[in-house]
Scaffold this motif. Structure first.
Motif, PDB file in Angstrom:
ATOM      1  N   SER A   1       5.051  12.543  20.866  1.00  0.00           N
ATOM      2  CA  SER A   1       6.599  13.041  19.915  1.00  0.00           C
ATOM      3  C   SER A   1       6.499  11.311  19.509  1.00  0.00           C
ATOM      4  CB  SER A   1       7.575  12.950  20.566  1.00  0.00           C
ATOM      5  OG  SER A   1       7.305  14.395  19.957  1.00  0.00           O
ATOM      6  N   PRO A   2       6.665  11.158  17.614  1.00  0.00           N
ATOM      7  CA  PRO A   2       6.424   9.525  17.816  1.00  0.00           C
ATOM      8  C   PRO A   2       7.859   8.661  17.258  1.00  0.00           C
ATOM      9  CG  PRO A   2       5.867  11.275  16.039  1.00  0.00           C
ATOM     10  CD  PRO A   2       5.773  11.490  16.996  1.00  0.00           C
TER      11      PRO A   2
ATOM     12  N   SER B   1      10.896   8.086  19.548  1.00  0.00           N
ATOM     13  CA  SER B   1       9.079   8.190  20.065  1.00  0.00           C
ATOM     14  C   SER B   1       9.438   8.735  22.221  1.00  0.00           C
ATOM     15  CB  SER B   1       8.634   6.940  19.666  1.00  0.00           C
ATOM     16  OG  SER B   1       8.992   5.842  20.440  1.00  0.00           O
TER      17      SER B   1
END
Length: 465
Positions: free
Chosen positions: A347-348, A359
């Motif tokens: 996940s950014p 993130s």
């Protein structure tokens, strides 16, 4: 990989709280504060004095809060009328990371809280899934300022949002067998009915609930002429009686509670590495981590073994949607939080200014790491250079268990069966050398499958890299 930390000497506003005019979240010295604006102070006082705040907290539906001195935030408190302090959550997750089962639990929590609130003449001003977090295996609502006095005859203000952030993602998996995660991550406000409705079959649309909450919502979203707009405005102006409001919530709850996650690929789940269970138990008992990250947690068997042996909580990461549901079922009611994570695409930072949703790197908080099958997944499955894969794994936690499967391993052979072997440095000796550069190898063990299990402790110098 550097850890992203907040300067403990500063008061920092949480970048995800700017949208709420009622109050904002601040971090200071590891503590969590919420400001309450003058406009929201009266509603908060009504909530507090009604006894509903204490009731919801006592039943575990709402996160705890305590009034604090505004001077703690100094100038950052601004014009706040009140300051509240909340307990700090050990890990923050997002609905696009949750498996179906956790999104379903979050939806039911939202409806249960609404129903309890309505009995005390309170309602929620919105229905965002981001107001729910998971703690010790159970969902908890974290935004008490969303609760305000109920206004007789009002329309459910958060209905459309509830459908987009809960109903539609759940229906996508339940009716079509499509996981919501990648779609939701690409559209942080959820799935619109206009996007979902065309994908549904006629048999789906014959369902009263699907037709009411998805098909009709799609038509509402497509309304453009003045006549349709006027009809919509009349519907909203008419509102809902309290009895109809309650009936809508109860009917939604009953339907959502009955939804099941349709398997995505039955029988195609990745083989589980259960041969390391004794080593995992011994590691968890020795290290006794407050928070263990399990990368490639599978069905949660090793994660729960770590909990049994002394880990305080386990954050599990898994990309296989069916295994993720199995992990959610195994960990229900326990301190296991299984999350969707493609290993080569974690996940950014997302949302406004890339910081509204943090993130994975910015949320790093593990004391220990369990990474079985991760090296081959990254290096062979995604062409990540071995050196980069090792550096990333070591950067996740200071202690860990990681295995290496050579090219003679059946799973690695399967991966290479239909592709060219372009991995000349994928060798155990090379892996051991890379691991030892950044970490002390405390122990090695050859598993029955022939894989080698390494227990490591990160070197202090690697903390700064």
């Amino acid at each position: 990989m550097k850890a992203v930390t907040l300067d403990p000497s500063r008061t920092v506003r949480d970048p995800g709280s700017f949208r709420d005019p009622s109050g904002q979240i601040f971090h200071r010295n590891g503590r969590i504060f919420r400001s309450v604006s003058p406009a929201a102070a009266e509603d908060f006082a009504a909530l507090r004095d009604s006894g509903l705040l204490a009731e919801l907290t006592a039943h575990g539906l709402l996160i705890e809060s305590e009034e604090a001195d505004r001077a703690l935030l100094g100038d950052q408190a601004g014009q706040a009328a009140l300051l509240l302090e909340h307990p700090r959550l050990s890990f923050v997750s997002y609905p696009y990371e949750w498996p179906f089962a956790l999104l379903q639990q979050a939806a039911l929590l939202h409806l249960d809280l609404q129903l309890r609130a309505l009995e005390r003449n309170f309602a929620l001003s919105d229905a965002t899934a981001y107001n729910v977090q998971f703690r010790a295996g159970r969902p908890v609502f974290i935004d008490l300022l969303s609760l305000r006095p109920y206004r007789e005859g009002e329309f459910w203000a958060g209905y459309k949002q509830f459908c987009e952030q809960f109903v539609n993602p759940l229906a996508l998996r339940s009716k079509l067998g499509v996981p919501h995660n990648d779609w939701y991550r690409g559209s942080l406000e959820g799935l619109t009915a206009r996007d979902l409705a065309p994908l549904l079959k006629l048999r789906h649309k014959l369902s009263f609930n699907v037709f009411s909450h998805i098909v009709l919502q799609a038509r509402v979203g497509a309304a453009s002429d003045r006549e349709d707009t006027a009809k919509l405005q009349a519907l909203r102006d008419k509102g809902l009686s309290k009895t109809r409001y309650r009936a809508l919530l109860q009917a939604l709850r009953s339907w959502i509670a009955g939804l099941k996650a349709r398997p995505v690929a039955p029988g195609a789940a990745r083989p589980q590495i259960l041969e390391a269970e004794s080593a995992v138990r011994a590691f968890a008992a020795e290290v006794n981590p407050n928070q263990l990250w399990a990368l490639g947690c599978g069905d949660g068997a090793l994660a729960t073994a770590a909990l049994d042996a002394g880990a305080g909580e386990v954050i599990g990461f898994e990309a296989d949607p069916d295994l993720l549901e199995a992990a959610a079922a195994r960990g229900h009611g326990r301190a296991l939080l299984p999350l969707y994570l493609p290993p080569a695409n974690p996940s950014p930072g997302q949302g406004w200014n890339g910081a509204e949703r943090k993130s994975l790197a910015a949320r790093r908080s593990a004391d220990a790491l369990l990474a079985l099958g991760a090296v081959q997944e990254l290096a062979i499955g995604h062409n990540i250079p071995l050196a980069e894969a090792v550096a990333w794994l070591i950067g996740l936690a200071p202690r860990g268990l990681v295995d290496f499967a050579g090219k003679e391993d059946s799973e690695v052979r399967r991966r290479l069966l239909l592709r060219e072997d372009i991995f000349p440095d994928y060798q155990e000796a090379r892996f051991r050398d890379l691991l030892s550069q950044a970490a002390e190898i405390e122990a090695e063990e050859t598993l029955p499958s022939g894989r080698t299990l390494f227990r490591y402790r990160r070197k202090p110098a690697a903390e700064k890299e």
